[in-house]
Scaffold this active site. Structure first.
Site, PDB file in Angstrom:
ATOM      1  N   GLN A   1      -4.563 -11.818   0.815  1.00 55.03           N
ATOM      2  CA  GLN A   1      -4.724 -10.675   1.732  1.00 55.03           C
ATOM      3  C   GLN A   1      -6.199 -10.499   2.068  1.00 55.03           C
ATOM      4  O   GLN A   1      -7.055 -11.147   1.471  1.00 55.03           O
ATOM      5  CB  GLN A   1      -4.166  -9.399   1.080  1.00 55.03           C
ATOM      6  CG  GLN A   1      -2.829  -8.993   1.670  1.00 55.03           C
ATOM      7  CD  GLN A   1      -2.368  -7.619   1.266  1.00 55.03           C
ATOM      8  OE1 GLN A   1      -2.753  -7.100   0.227  1.00 55.03           O
ATOM      9  NE2 GLN A   1      -1.521  -7.026   2.074  1.00 55.03           N
TER      10      GLN A   1
ATOM     11  N   GLY B   1      -2.600  -8.562   6.611  1.00 50.84           N
ATOM     12  CA  GLY B   1      -2.419  -7.136   6.376  1.00 50.84           C
ATOM     13  C   GLY B   1      -1.847  -6.459   7.615  1.00 50.84           C
ATOM     14  O   GLY B   1      -1.331  -5.353   7.545  1.00 50.84           O
TER      15      GLY B   1
ATOM     16  N   ASP C   1       0.878  -7.050   9.513  1.00 54.13           N
ATOM     17  CA  ASP C   1       2.089  -7.875   9.474  1.00 54.13           C
ATOM     18  C   ASP C   1       2.735  -8.194  10.818  1.00 54.13           C
ATOM     19  O   ASP C   1       3.101  -9.325  11.076  1.00 54.13           O
ATOM     20  CB  ASP C   1       3.159  -7.178   8.622  1.00 54.13           C
ATOM     21  CG  ASP C   1       2.708  -6.897   7.207  1.00 54.13           C
ATOM     22  OD1 ASP C   1       1.506  -7.012   6.909  1.00 54.13           O
ATOM     23  OD2 ASP C   1       3.566  -6.544   6.388  1.00 54.13           O
TER      24      ASP C   1
ATOM     25  N   TYR D   1       4.245   0.267  12.996  1.00 51.42           N
ATOM     26  CA  TYR D   1       3.419  -0.470  12.027  1.00 51.42           C
ATOM     27  C   TYR D   1       2.090  -0.909  12.640  1.00 51.42           C
ATOM     28  O   TYR D   1       1.231  -0.075  12.874  1.00 51.42           O
ATOM     29  CB  TYR D   1       4.250  -1.655  11.526  1.00 51.42           C
ATOM     30  CG  TYR D   1       4.065  -2.034  10.062  1.00 51.42           C
ATOM     31  CD1 TYR D   1       3.645  -1.148   9.111  1.00 51.42           C
ATOM     32  CD2 TYR D   1       4.367  -3.329   9.651  1.00 51.42           C
ATOM     33  CE1 TYR D   1       3.520  -1.539   7.773  1.00 51.42           C
ATOM     34  CE2 TYR D   1       4.247  -3.731   8.313  1.00 51.42           C
ATOM     35  CZ  TYR D   1       3.814  -2.829   7.389  1.00 51.42           C
ATOM     36  OH  TYR D   1       3.690  -3.221   6.075  1.00 51.42           O
TER      37      TYR D   1
ATOM     38  N   GLU E   1       1.305   6.531   5.670  1.00 53.98           N
ATOM     39  CA  GLU E   1       0.781   5.156   5.703  1.00 53.98           C
ATOM     40  C   GLU E   1       0.008   4.920   7.006  1.00 53.98           C
ATOM     41  O   GLU E   1      -1.067   4.339   7.004  1.00 53.98           O
ATOM     42  CB  GLU E   1       1.968   4.192   5.583  1.00 53.98           C
ATOM     43  CG  GLU E   1       1.590   2.732   5.414  1.00 53.98           C
ATOM     44  CD  GLU E   1       2.821   1.841   5.263  1.00 53.98           C
ATOM     45  OE1 GLU E   1       3.972   2.351   5.356  1.00 53.98           O
ATOM     46  OE2 GLU E   1       2.646   0.624   5.064  1.00 53.98           O
TER      47      GLU E   1
HETATM   48  C1  DGY Z   1       5.550  -5.425   3.312  1.00 54.20           C
HETATM   49  O1  DGY Z   1       6.378  -5.770   2.477  1.00 54.20           O
HETATM   50  O2  DGY Z   1       5.804  -4.744   4.299  1.00 54.20           O
HETATM   51  C2  DGY Z   1       4.167  -5.781   3.106  1.00 54.20           C
HETATM   52  O3  DGY Z   1       3.356  -5.359   4.140  1.00 54.20           O
HETATM   53  C3  DGY Z   1       3.958  -7.223   2.838  1.00 54.20           C
HETATM   54  O4  DGY Z   1       2.718  -7.248   2.247  1.00 54.20           O
END
Ligand code: DGY
Length: 425
Positions: free
Chosen positions: A101, A161, A163, A348, A392
């Site tokens: 990461q 990071g 994703d 996200y 988050e």
């Molecule tokens: C997840 O599982 O969503 C994570 O971001 C993977 O690191």
């Protein structure tokens, strides 16, 4: 108000503390995550200086022999998360994933060292971490820069990071889904599916894991075998900044050879990064190594390099770019440009604002003298928490809290912001 928020942040750190590591949040992420831990240590410092060091030491206790520091450490069983150890099969005494990461540890350790109240303890613990961080950096260049370009590639979106960033969409088309088989996602049990990656993306995430697992996680094989090899300017900037910080620490601890090596590396990386600058976008862009072309996607990955001592011209352009974004969104900094057709404010990394990235960008902007832009980012970040809690990530237009709640690194960044602005003594 500020003291109240500060106290809530401290409570979240305590709630997620497992003694020698911290979970990002219970339920959704029940293990230790690499860059979460390194950044969270900065907030922990204000609560318990020694505990902050432990967070990073625990991470490095699980470093692989080849130097890689894994992205997740599965300290204990928890079937609330997928993919768990049985999918990764990395054959470690304490199971870990087999990818890495963003390497923020060099940066975080320098910050802990320079702030230290207990300087003797800090110097001792920094000196012990120094060769481990250096070994991780070495691993990056041998495993992810086989042609010695000065920049490293990520081989899986989870490594960035970020994703499900739009940046990966085109390259991800090359990742097949055949042979993945049935699997049960667990993330959707904990959070709103509209805030998470799609099922199609998950199949590709898992396909890559299966490919790498079939190669026994041998770093000498993974790079060339992967259909996904992307040079992310944000990821590289974090590595370069960590190299710069490692060099500074090495110097202050008398390790001059290491300092010179990390400096040379960072100078070369900064020169190579210049090739990823886009005049049209006024930001850096990702580079797809498999097809040998840039990825014309306006994401926050191209603004993050301001964290890494880039040249004046580019840092000024990035400050201007962020000022412009500030007219389009209520809360800076969106992870994807809101005018782009792929922008999605709640999903996200396709639009939401994240406090950790806000922290790194504002740190770089301040250093380059762009105080107003940095102040706007910090003030937006604190407002997001006041209205939405310690989520988050957040919709940059509405401030809607998204993803997991009671988030460790969000709390840690709030502590940082309130301390840095002097709002909390
Ligand atoms: C997840 O599982 O969503 C994570 O971001 C993977 O690191």
């Amino acid at each position: 108000m500020s003291t109240n928020i500060f106290n809530q942040a401290v409570e979240i750190l305590a709630r997620n503390d497992q003694g020698h590591y911290t979970v990002p949040t219970h339920g959704l992420y029940p293990f230790q995550w690499n860059w979460d831990s390194a950044l969270s240590s900065l907030g922990q410092y204000y609560v318990d200086e020694s505990r902050a060091w432990t967070e990073i030491e625990t991470l490095f206790a699980h470093q692989w022999d080849d130097g890689m520091v894994p992205h997740i450490i599965f300290h204990k069983d928890d079937d609330g998360y997928y993919p768990g150890p049985e999918v990764w099969q990395t054959n470690r005494p304490v199971p870990t994933t087999g990818i890495t990461q963003p390497p923020v540890a060099g940066f975080a350790v320098r910050r802990l060292l320079e702030r230290a109240k207990d300087t003797e303890m800090a110097r001792r613990r920094a000196a012990a971490l120094l060769p481990k961080i250096a070994a991780w950096h070495d691993w990056f260049y041998k495993a992810r820069d086989p042609e010695n370009t000065g920049l490293v590639a990520i081989l899986h979106p989870w490594e960035s990071g970020r994703d499900n960033s739009v940046d990966w969409d085109a390259a991800f088309e090359r990742v097949p889904t055949e042979g993945v088989g049935e699997f049960q996602r667990r993330d959707l049990n904990h959070t709103n599916p509209a805030h998470r990656p799609t099922q199609e993306q998950y199949k590709r995430y898992i396909w890559l894991v299966q490919l790498f697992r079939g190669l026994n996680w041998d770093y000498t094989k993974l790079h060339d075998a992967s259909p996904f090899q992307v040079v992310d300017p944000g990821f590289n900037a974090i590595l370069l900044r960590s190299s710069q910080d490692l060099a500074a620490m090495a110097e202050s601890l008398g390790e001059t050879e290491l300092a010179a090596k990390e400096r040379t590396r960072s100078d070369k990386g900064l020169r190579a990064l210049n090739d990823l600058w886009s005049e049209k976008r006024q930001q850096y862009l990702c580079y797809d190594r498999v097809i040998g072309d840039v990825i014309d996607s306006p994401s926050i990955g191209g603004l993050l390099p301001v964290f890494a001592h880039i040249d004046k011209e580019h840092s000024t352009a990035i400050a201007r770019h962020i000022d412009e974004l500030g007219k389009r969104v209520k809360y800076l900094v969106p992870s994807h440009h809101p005018d782009d057709e792929n922008y999605d404010g709640a999903r996200y990394w396709r639009g939401p604002a994240w406090l950790i990235v806000n922290y790194m960008i504002s740190d770089g902007l301040k250093r380059e003298g762009h105080h107003d832009t940095a102040a706007r980012i910090i003030s937006d970040s604190v407002k997001l928490i006041e209205t939405g809690g310690f989520a988050e990530y957040f919709d940059p237009m509405t401030g809607e809290p998204c993803g997991g709640l009671h988030f460790t690194w969000t709390a840690a960044m709030v502590i940082e912001f309130l301390k840095l602005t002097g709002e909390v003594a």
